[in-house]
Design a protein around this motif. Structure first.
Motif, mmCIF file in Angstrom:
data_model
loop_
_atom_site.group_PDB
_atom_site.id
_atom_site.type_symbol
_atom_site.label_atom_id
_atom_site.label_comp_id
_atom_site.label_asym_id
_atom_site.label_seq_id
_atom_site.Cartn_x
_atom_site.Cartn_y
_atom_site.Cartn_z
ATOM 1 N N GLY A 1 -39.039 20.809 102.925
ATOM 2 C CA GLY A 1 -39.831 21.383 104.017
ATOM 3 C C GLY A 1 -41.324 21.337 103.718
ATOM 4 N N ARG B 1 -42.674 17.806 103.965
ATOM 5 C CA ARG B 1 -42.795 17.351 105.354
ATOM 6 C C ARG B 1 -43.990 18.007 106.049
ATOM 7 N N LEU C 1 -38.785 22.045 110.499
ATOM 8 C CA LEU C 1 -37.331 21.867 110.597
ATOM 9 C C LEU C 1 -36.990 20.508 111.191
ATOM 10 N N VAL C 2 -35.771 20.055 110.903
ATOM 11 C CA VAL C 2 -35.222 18.861 111.564
ATOM 12 C C VAL C 2 -33.825 19.261 112.054
#
Ligand SMILES: O=C(O)C(=O)C[C@]1(C(=O)O)C=C[C@@H](O)C=C1
Length: 97
Positions: A51, A54, A62-63
């Motif tokens: 996290g 990213r 979030l994904v």
């Protein structure tokens, strides 16, 4: 019993042969619990690093498609309890939604 003796959890049976088998199985249960705790902590740390990596690169925190994939894996292997377990595992890494 000396005053320094550590109390052992009871096996729940008076039968010494059964008690011995239970104690042996409990040793493996304790080893599994220790491994589960270590894996839980390792996974949560990795999830937090993913996290942070990213977000630092301009991505999202979030994904959700990835979370759905994980939820489906746990559900297909473990049923409804798997879904609940996966929700707890995901929360341990990325925090509450
Ligand atoms: O795989 C990722 O991209 C992660 O950020 C890890 C993780 C996870 O704990 O599995 C956490 C948050 C994301 O929404 C999806 C999955």
């Amino acid at each position: 019993m000396s005053t320094n003796a550590v109390a052992q959890p009871t096996t729940g049976t008076e039968d010494e042969a059964a008690a011995a088998r239970i104690r042996a199985m409990r040793e493996r249960i304790d080893a599994i619990d220790t491994a589960l705790i270590e894996l839980w902590q390792e996974r949560a740390n990795l999830s937090q690093q993913v996290g942070a990596t990213r977000v630092a690169s301009g991505g999202t925190r979030l994904v959700l498609s990835r979370e759905r994939e994980i939820l489906e894996k746990f559900r297909s292997e473990l049923g409804a309890d798997g879904t609940q377990l996966a929700l707890l595992i995901l929360r341990a890494g990325r925090g509450a939604l």
